[in-house]
Design an enzyme around this catalytic site. Sequence first.
Site, PDB file in Angstrom:
ATOM      1  N   ASN A   9      58.409 -23.707   6.236  1.00 35.40           N
ATOM      2  CA  ASN A   9      59.350 -24.813   6.043  1.00 35.40           C
ATOM      3  C   ASN A   9      58.681 -26.066   6.596  1.00 35.40           C
ATOM      4  O   ASN A   9      58.564 -26.221   7.808  1.00 35.40           O
ATOM      5  CB  ASN A   9      60.652 -24.501   6.804  1.00 35.40           C
ATOM      6  CG  ASN A   9      61.616 -25.672   6.805  1.00 35.40           C
ATOM      7  OD1 ASN A   9      61.418 -26.650   6.087  1.00 35.40           O
ATOM      8  ND2 ASN A   9      62.667 -25.574   7.612  1.00 35.40           N
ATOM      9  N   TRP A  10      58.252 -26.936   5.681  1.00 29.09           N
ATOM     10  CA  TRP A  10      57.530 -28.139   6.127  1.00 29.09           C
ATOM     11  C   TRP A  10      58.469 -29.199   6.699  1.00 29.09           C
ATOM     12  O   TRP A  10      58.012 -30.198   7.252  1.00 29.09           O
ATOM     13  CB  TRP A  10      56.719 -28.731   4.969  1.00 29.09           C
ATOM     14  CG  TRP A  10      55.441 -27.990   4.696  1.00 29.09           C
ATOM     15  CD1 TRP A  10      55.057 -26.780   5.228  1.00 29.09           C
ATOM     16  CD2 TRP A  10      54.371 -28.411   3.847  1.00 29.09           C
ATOM     17  NE1 TRP A  10      53.813 -26.432   4.752  1.00 29.09           N
ATOM     18  CE2 TRP A  10      53.372 -27.413   3.899  1.00 29.09           C
ATOM     19  CE3 TRP A  10      54.153 -29.532   3.037  1.00 29.09           C
ATOM     20  CZ2 TRP A  10      52.168 -27.509   3.176  1.00 29.09           C
ATOM     21  CZ3 TRP A  10      52.971 -29.630   2.306  1.00 29.09           C
ATOM     22  CH2 TRP A  10      51.991 -28.632   2.388  1.00 29.09           C
ATOM     23  N   LYS A  11      59.778 -29.000   6.508  1.00 24.78           N
ATOM     24  CA  LYS A  11      60.761 -29.998   6.977  1.00 24.78           C
ATOM     25  C   LYS A  11      60.383 -31.380   6.423  1.00 24.78           C
ATOM     26  O   LYS A  11      59.888 -31.455   5.301  1.00 24.78           O
ATOM     27  CB  LYS A  11      60.858 -29.966   8.510  1.00 24.78           C
ATOM     28  CG  LYS A  11      61.096 -28.538   9.013  1.00 24.78           C
ATOM     29  CD  LYS A  11      61.437 -28.462  10.471  1.00 24.78           C
ATOM     30  CE  LYS A  11      61.688 -26.995  10.849  1.00 24.78           C
ATOM     31  NZ  LYS A  11      62.122 -26.823  12.230  1.00 24.78           N
ATOM     32  N   HIS A  93      70.068 -24.608   7.069  1.00 22.98           N
ATOM     33  CA  HIS A  93      69.189 -24.703   8.238  1.00 22.98           C
ATOM     34  C   HIS A  93      69.957 -25.413   9.354  1.00 22.98           C
ATOM     35  O   HIS A  93      70.754 -26.312   9.089  1.00 22.98           O
ATOM     36  CB  HIS A  93      67.921 -25.478   7.867  1.00 22.98           C
ATOM     37  CG  HIS A  93      66.869 -25.400   8.922  1.00 22.98           C
ATOM     38  ND1 HIS A  93      66.933 -26.141  10.081  1.00 22.98           N
ATOM     39  CD2 HIS A  93      65.751 -24.645   9.025  1.00 22.98           C
ATOM     40  CE1 HIS A  93      65.881 -25.845  10.834  1.00 22.98           C
ATOM     41  NE2 HIS A  93      65.154 -24.946  10.218  1.00 22.98           N
ATOM     42  N   GLU A  95      69.124 -27.636  11.310  1.00 24.83           N
ATOM     43  CA  GLU A  95      68.943 -29.088  11.326  1.00 24.83           C
ATOM     44  C   GLU A  95      69.870 -29.767  10.321  1.00 24.83           C
ATOM     45  O   GLU A  95      70.349 -30.875  10.548  1.00 24.83           O
ATOM     46  CB  GLU A  95      67.466 -29.431  11.064  1.00 24.83           C
ATOM     47  CG  GLU A  95      66.618 -29.096  12.292  1.00 24.83           C
ATOM     48  CD  GLU A  95      65.178 -28.741  12.013  1.00 24.83           C
ATOM     49  OE1 GLU A  95      64.701 -28.954  10.876  1.00 24.83           O
ATOM     50  OE2 GLU A  95      64.515 -28.231  12.936  1.00 24.83           O
ATOM     51  N   GLU A 163      67.516 -17.938  12.963  1.00 23.76           N
ATOM     52  CA  GLU A 163      66.790 -18.974  13.691  1.00 23.76           C
ATOM     53  C   GLU A 163      67.636 -19.470  14.859  1.00 23.76           C
ATOM     54  O   GLU A 163      68.509 -20.329  14.667  1.00 23.76           O
ATOM     55  CB  GLU A 163      66.478 -20.154  12.757  1.00 23.76           C
ATOM     56  CG  GLU A 163      65.621 -19.793  11.564  1.00 23.76           C
ATOM     57  CD  GLU A 163      64.828 -20.983  11.053  1.00 23.76           C
ATOM     58  OE1 GLU A 163      63.642 -20.800  10.795  1.00 23.76           O
ATOM     59  OE2 GLU A 163      65.386 -22.091  10.940  1.00 23.76           O
ATOM     60  N   GLY A 169      61.112 -25.350  17.294  1.00 23.39           N
ATOM     61  CA  GLY A 169      60.272 -26.473  17.700  1.00 23.39           C
ATOM     62  C   GLY A 169      60.154 -26.652  19.209  1.00 23.39           C
ATOM     63  O   GLY A 169      59.710 -27.695  19.681  1.00 23.39           O
ATOM     64  N   SER A 209      59.568 -21.153  16.547  1.00 17.81           N
ATOM     65  CA  SER A 209      58.328 -21.130  17.345  1.00 17.81           C
ATOM     66  C   SER A 209      57.442 -19.923  17.067  1.00 17.81           C
ATOM     67  O   SER A 209      56.794 -19.401  17.983  1.00 17.81           O
ATOM     68  CB  SER A 209      58.661 -21.215  18.848  1.00 17.81           C
ATOM     69  OG  SER A 209      59.296 -22.445  19.137  1.00 17.81           O
ATOM     70  N   GLY A 230      58.074 -23.151  10.892  1.00 14.54           N
ATOM     71  CA  GLY A 230      58.087 -24.611  10.785  1.00 14.54           C
ATOM     72  C   GLY A 230      56.710 -25.186  11.054  1.00 14.54           C
ATOM     73  O   GLY A 230      55.817 -25.144  10.204  1.00 14.54           O
ATOM     74  N   GLY A 231      56.522 -25.704  12.255  1.00 22.10           N
ATOM     75  CA  GLY A 231      55.293 -26.417  12.610  1.00 22.10           C
ATOM     76  C   GLY A 231      54.001 -25.700  12.249  1.00 22.10           C
ATOM     77  O   GLY A 231      53.059 -26.320  11.746  1.00 22.10           O
TER      78      GLY A 231
HETATM   79  P1  13P Z   1      59.268 -24.080  14.258  1.00 19.60           P
HETATM   80  O1  13P Z   1      58.448 -22.932  13.726  1.00 19.60           O
HETATM   81  O2  13P Z   1      58.565 -25.391  14.208  1.00 19.60           O
HETATM   82  O3  13P Z   1      59.875 -23.738  15.589  1.00 19.60           O
HETATM   83  O4  13P Z   1      60.517 -24.256  13.235  1.00 19.60           O
HETATM   84  C1  13P Z   1      61.236 -23.146  12.859  1.00 19.60           C
HETATM   85  C2  13P Z   1      62.136 -23.524  11.750  1.00 19.60           C
HETATM   86  O5  13P Z   1      63.104 -24.246  11.929  1.00 19.60           O
HETATM   87  C3  13P Z   1      61.813 -23.021  10.404  1.00 19.60           C
HETATM   88  O6  13P Z   1      62.845 -23.259   9.514  1.00 19.60           O
END
Ligand code: 13P
Length: 253
Positions: A9-11, A93, A95, A163, A169, A209, A230-231
């Site tokens: 997920n590149w957000k 998600h 977020e 999640e 993050g 993470s 994510g990251g």
């Molecule tokens: P991180 O891997 O950056 O913690 O993000 C997880 C996430 O929200 C994937 O959707």
Amino acid sequence: MRRKLAAGNWKMNGLRADLAMLETLRAAHEGCAVDLLICPPLPLVAAAAEACAGSAVAIGAQDCHPEDAGAHTGDTSAPMLADAGASAVILGHSERRADHGETSDLVRAKAQAAHAAGLVAIICVGESLEQREAQNTLDIIGGQLSASIPDTATGENTVVAYEPCWAIGTGLTPTSEQIGDVHDFIRARLERRFGAGGGRSIRLLYGGSVKGANAAEIFAVSNVDGALVGGASLKADDFSPIINALADEAKAS
Ligand code: 13P
């Protein structure tokens, strides 16, 4: 047997130049033992799908509107995502639940729209730190599951991602036991609702993470069928070790 899935997920990260990593990824993991999915921001979905056509890497989006078309400025519908080459969409998600006040009822409507458009809905659930500390984790997850997953869900069109909000993050991850408890609980709920066959066929991802250093330990946990990353999905050098750890787990299990 559920096929394992490594999803990125590149957000709100990535410009056209960043699509070069897809070439590296597809070259490194052609014929991979697990499913691969990258969900870039919306402006990159069509170009990413074109770049990955015919490869092991599928492309998804990060949200959709519950309706197919209409007067909804700035929104994108599930059929539009499918038309752009996406095969999946992340929904609910944390977020989006936090930044846009998305409720589980809305997430369910979006998932129904995704299913109708032929997209795989990756439905996210997760507790906040306060909820975990108050020992409400399973109640919260149970409520999110019942309200966010539509009756149209099957193993083919739905993936559930656990999640925990406090792990996203932050570099913090739950213990293997904590992940296992929630994933086993989700599996039991899905089996209760969709029957043993249906409930067992829906894949469960862990997200929060995940990185190369902790991936193997997380993938060894029961009912973890992969990760939503994510990251660490932004660069091939970071995502590849996670994919390799999942492929190793797939071969071993
Ligand atoms: P991180 O891997 O950056 O913690 O993000 C997880 C996430 O929200 C994937 O959707």
